[in-house]
Write a protein that holds these residues in place. Structure first.
Motif, mmCIF file in Angstrom:
data_model
loop_
_atom_site.group_PDB
_atom_site.id
_atom_site.type_symbol
_atom_site.label_atom_id
_atom_site.label_comp_id
_atom_site.label_asym_id
_atom_site.label_seq_id
_atom_site.Cartn_x
_atom_site.Cartn_y
_atom_site.Cartn_z
ATOM 1 N N GLU A 202 1.805 101.366 -9.609
ATOM 2 C CA GLU A 202 1.772 102.689 -10.229
ATOM 3 C C GLU A 202 0.768 102.694 -11.367
ATOM 4 O OE1 GLU A 202 4.619 105.882 -12.638
ATOM 5 O OE2 GLU A 202 5.405 103.936 -12.028
ATOM 6 N N ALA A 203 -0.063 103.737 -11.417
ATOM 7 C CA ALA A 203 -0.995 103.924 -12.526
ATOM 8 C C ALA A 203 -0.334 104.840 -13.541
ATOM 9 C CB ALA A 203 -2.299 104.527 -12.024
ATOM 10 N N SER A 204 0.092 104.277 -14.668
ATOM 11 C CA SER A 204 0.825 105.065 -15.663
ATOM 12 C C SER A 204 -0.086 105.788 -16.631
ATOM 13 C CB SER A 204 1.785 104.147 -16.441
ATOM 14 O OG SER A 204 1.068 103.099 -17.072
ATOM 15 N N VAL A 205 -1.297 105.286 -16.830
ATOM 16 C CA VAL A 205 -2.280 105.944 -17.693
ATOM 17 C C VAL A 205 -3.636 105.841 -17.008
ATOM 18 C CG1 VAL A 205 -3.391 106.010 -19.959
ATOM 19 C CG2 VAL A 205 -0.988 105.321 -19.771
ATOM 20 N N VAL A 206 -4.337 106.971 -16.921
ATOM 21 C CA VAL A 206 -5.663 106.986 -16.296
ATOM 22 C C VAL A 206 -6.609 107.791 -17.178
ATOM 23 C CG1 VAL A 206 -7.016 107.576 -14.254
ATOM 24 C CG2 VAL A 206 -4.613 106.887 -14.007
ATOM 25 N N SER A 207 -7.764 107.218 -17.473
ATOM 26 C CA SER A 207 -8.791 107.911 -18.234
ATOM 27 C C SER A 207 -10.128 107.734 -17.531
ATOM 28 C CB SER A 207 -8.882 107.360 -19.661
ATOM 29 O OG SER A 207 -7.640 107.505 -20.328
ATOM 30 N N SER A 208 -11.018 108.682 -17.685
ATOM 31 C CA SER A 208 -12.343 108.581 -17.065
ATOM 32 C C SER A 208 -13.427 108.759 -18.116
ATOM 33 C CB SER A 208 -12.508 109.633 -15.963
ATOM 34 O OG SER A 208 -12.528 110.937 -16.517
ATOM 35 N N TYR A 209 -14.612 108.205 -17.825
ATOM 36 C CA TYR A 209 -15.717 108.204 -18.776
ATOM 37 C C TYR A 209 -17.029 108.387 -18.033
ATOM 38 C CZ TYR A 209 -12.120 106.092 -21.714
ATOM 39 O OH TYR A 209 -10.965 105.850 -22.398
ATOM 40 N N ARG A 210 -18.000 108.928 -18.760
ATOM 41 C CA ARG A 210 -19.330 109.102 -18.192
ATOM 42 C C ARG A 210 -20.379 108.736 -19.237
ATOM 43 N NH1 ARG A 210 -22.362 111.736 -14.534
ATOM 44 N NH2 ARG A 210 -20.602 112.660 -13.430
ATOM 45 N N SER A 211 -21.404 108.029 -18.767
ATOM 46 C CA SER A 211 -22.613 107.845 -19.564
ATOM 47 C C SER A 211 -23.741 108.540 -18.815
ATOM 48 C CB SER A 211 -22.919 106.353 -19.754
ATOM 49 O OG SER A 211 -23.287 105.767 -18.524
ATOM 50 N N SER A 212 -24.972 108.297 -19.196
ATOM 51 C CA SER A 212 -26.076 109.018 -18.562
ATOM 52 C C SER A 212 -26.241 108.666 -17.092
ATOM 53 C CB SER A 212 -27.377 108.727 -19.318
ATOM 54 O OG SER A 212 -27.646 107.329 -19.302
ATOM 55 N N LYS A 213 -25.894 107.426 -16.718
ATOM 56 C CA LYS A 213 -26.092 106.991 -15.337
ATOM 57 C C LYS A 213 -24.864 106.339 -14.724
ATOM 58 C CE LYS A 213 -31.042 106.159 -15.941
ATOM 59 N NZ LYS A 213 -32.151 105.166 -15.828
ATOM 60 N N LEU A 214 -23.790 106.223 -15.476
ATOM 61 C CA LEU A 214 -22.624 105.498 -15.005
ATOM 62 C C LEU A 214 -21.359 106.306 -15.223
ATOM 63 C CD1 LEU A 214 -23.392 101.990 -16.570
ATOM 64 C CD2 LEU A 214 -23.766 102.661 -14.195
ATOM 65 N N VAL A 215 -20.365 106.033 -14.391
ATOM 66 C CA VAL A 215 -19.016 106.541 -14.616
ATOM 67 C C VAL A 215 -18.068 105.354 -14.573
ATOM 68 C CG1 VAL A 215 -19.433 108.845 -13.686
ATOM 69 C CG2 VAL A 215 -18.676 107.006 -12.155
ATOM 70 N N ALA A 216 -16.920 105.526 -15.227
ATOM 71 C CA ALA A 216 -15.920 104.468 -15.231
ATOM 72 C C ALA A 216 -14.534 105.086 -15.284
ATOM 73 C CB ALA A 216 -16.128 103.526 -16.416
ATOM 74 N N VAL A 217 -13.586 104.389 -14.663
ATOM 75 C CA VAL A 217 -12.188 104.791 -14.702
ATOM 76 C C VAL A 217 -11.395 103.642 -15.305
ATOM 77 C CG1 VAL A 217 -10.195 105.599 -13.397
ATOM 78 C CG2 VAL A 217 -12.509 106.197 -12.644
ATOM 79 N N ASP A 218 -10.576 103.965 -16.274
ATOM 80 C CA ASP A 218 -9.743 102.990 -16.986
ATOM 81 C C ASP A 218 -8.291 103.282 -16.605
ATOM 82 O OD1 ASP A 218 -8.352 101.413 -18.748
ATOM 83 O OD2 ASP A 218 -9.181 102.313 -20.566
ATOM 84 N N LEU A 219 -7.647 102.325 -15.919
ATOM 85 C CA LEU A 219 -6.289 102.535 -15.423
ATOM 86 C C LEU A 219 -5.337 101.518 -16.026
ATOM 87 C CD1 LEU A 219 -8.402 102.394 -12.685
ATOM 88 C CD2 LEU A 219 -6.478 103.678 -11.766
ATOM 89 N N LEU A 220 -4.155 101.958 -16.395
ATOM 90 C CA LEU A 220 -3.078 101.047 -16.762
ATOM 91 C C LEU A 220 -2.136 100.991 -15.567
ATOM 92 C CD1 LEU A 220 -1.679 99.258 -18.865
ATOM 93 C CD2 LEU A 220 -0.396 101.280 -19.588
ATOM 94 N N ILE A 221 -2.153 99.860 -14.862
ATOM 95 C CA ILE A 221 -1.398 99.727 -13.620
ATOM 96 C C ILE A 221 -0.194 98.829 -13.853
ATOM 97 C CG2 ILE A 221 -1.458 98.861 -11.244
ATOM 98 C CD1 ILE A 221 -4.332 99.728 -11.079
ATOM 99 N N GLN A 222 0.939 99.240 -13.315
ATOM 100 C CA GLN A 222 2.173 98.462 -13.392
ATOM 101 C C GLN A 222 2.580 98.022 -11.999
ATOM 102 O OE1 GLN A 222 4.273 101.644 -15.442
ATOM 103 N NE2 GLN A 222 4.522 100.330 -17.246
ATOM 104 N N VAL A 223 3.182 96.838 -11.923
ATOM 105 C CA VAL A 223 3.620 96.255 -10.656
ATOM 106 C C VAL A 223 5.135 96.171 -10.656
ATOM 107 C CG1 VAL A 223 3.491 94.224 -9.147
ATOM 108 C CG2 VAL A 223 1.476 94.953 -10.423
ATOM 109 N N LYS A 224 5.740 96.596 -9.581
ATOM 110 C CA LYS A 224 7.195 96.629 -9.476
ATOM 111 C C LYS A 224 7.783 95.222 -9.578
ATOM 112 C CE LYS A 224 10.962 98.121 -6.428
ATOM 113 N NZ LYS A 224 11.303 98.719 -5.114
ATOM 114 N N ALA A 225 8.930 95.090 -10.244
ATOM 115 C CA ALA A 225 9.614 93.800 -10.373
ATOM 116 C C ALA A 225 10.013 93.288 -8.989
ATOM 117 C CB ALA A 225 10.852 93.957 -11.252
ATOM 118 N N GLY A 226 9.971 91.964 -8.851
ATOM 119 C CA GLY A 226 10.354 91.340 -7.593
ATOM 120 C C GLY A 226 9.235 91.217 -6.593
ATOM 121 N N THR A 227 8.034 91.633 -6.965
ATOM 122 C CA THR A 227 6.872 91.501 -6.082
ATOM 123 C C THR A 227 5.872 90.538 -6.713
ATOM 124 O OG1 THR A 227 5.766 93.374 -7.133
ATOM 125 C CG2 THR A 227 7.181 93.864 -5.236
ATOM 126 N N PRO A 228 4.913 90.037 -5.942
ATOM 127 C CA PRO A 228 3.933 89.089 -6.501
ATOM 128 C C PRO A 228 3.012 89.758 -7.514
ATOM 129 C CG PRO A 228 4.004 88.963 -4.090
ATOM 130 C CD PRO A 228 4.773 90.181 -4.475
#
Length: 301
Positions: A202-228
């Motif tokens: 699950e992505a609990s926080v998502v932000s996006s960014y742009r520069s003159s030639k690049l884009v980026a996505v910053d995600l805070l991802i959580q993994v369910k308990a009991g999984t690898p």
């Protein structure tokens, strides 16, 4: 009976012949042993029936003298600091025998190694052996100093490596805190995005960014308990029309542990057209497993 030569690598003696007139005994050859030597072997001529005397400036371990082909010597006389050798008539010209003479004081070099070569008539009558001594304590102190320096170098290497592991480009700026969602080139997408159903990621926080030639996505991802643990290995960023941006890097500092607070994952891509804002679909997947996460309605400032 043959005394087997052992432990030559522990000797560390470098045997170097000097001018005869440097010895204290007229006609004797002088040999100096260096404590930092590489275990060289000094050759000595011996002859059947003729005496060869080795005079040392240090006390010998008389019980530790080792001589190959002992049965081919009619006399092996070990004194406190002397060693007299007389080959027997059975010694064949051209034969060689190794001789190890160890010293009692424990200083370096620990021993002297010689190669005795049988000559029909030309035996060396007298040799003087001098040691450039160095105590074991001095070696131990040097070893301690080297270990301290090695530890310092390892710490410096870890620091430099850690610095280089931080990614470059826009992702590096985001990770180092150089750009936040309040800036003119970023905004928060958490409420706007649409996540594909998944029971493990699950992505609990998502932000996006742009520069003159690049884009980026910053995600805070959580993994369910009991999984690898989960590590993102690749990503795609596509528009509704199927246009796909070239993803330059997918980066995260550590694997995301299950049941924890999550970890940030960065996706950086080329975006040369300034008017391209989206929406886009972002998909991330792991290297050796089926788990992935897909986010829709991703836009950029």
């Amino acid at each position: 009976m043959q005394v087997v030569l052992m432990g030559l690598l522990l000797v560390g003696s470098d045997v170097g012949a000097q001018l005869e007139d440097s010895s204290s005994v007229p006609g004797a050859r002088r040999i100096e042993l260096s404590p930092e030597g590489a275990g060289g072997v000094g050759e000595v001529m011996v002859s059947p029936g003729l005496s060869t005397m080795l005079l040392f400036d240090s006390e010998l371990q008389r019980e530790s003298i080792e001589l190959e082909g002992l049965e081919r010597f009619s006399l092996v006389d070990v004194g406190q600091a002397t060693l007299r050798l007389v080959p027997s008539a059975n010694a064949t010209p051209g034969e060689t025998f190794r001789l190890v003479a160890r010293f009692r004081d424990g200083a370096a070099p620990l021993a002297a190694i010689f190669l005795l070569r049988v000559h029909p008539a030309k035996a060396e009558a007298t040799l003087e052996i001098f040691r450039k001594r160095r105590t074991i304590e001095s070696y131990q102190q040097e070893l301690r100093d080297v270990r301290v320096e090695a530890f310092r170098c390892r710490e410096e290497l870890v620091r430099v490596t850690s610095e280089h592991e931080t990614p470059g480009g826009l992702t590096g700026i985001l990770f180092s805190g150089g750009l936040d969602p309040n800036g003119v080139a970023g905004h928060v997408l958490t409420k706007a995005i649409v996540q594909s159903p998944t029971h493990q990621l699950e992505a609990s926080v998502v932000s996006s960014y742009r520069s003159s030639k690049l884009v980026a996505v910053d995600l805070l991802i959580q993994v369910k308990a009991g999984t690898p643990p989960w590590t993102a290995e690749g990503a795609t960023l596509k528009s509704k029309s199927g246009e796909e941006f070239k993803v330059l890097r997918v980066w995260q500092a550590t694997p995301i542990l299950p049941g924890g607070p999550g970890a940030r994952v960065f996706v950086e891509a080329e975006a040369p057209a300034a008017d391209v804002q989206g929406p886009f679909s972002l998909k991330l997947w792991e290297a050796n497993g089926p788990r992935h996460i897909t986010l829709g309605n991703v836009t950029f400032p």
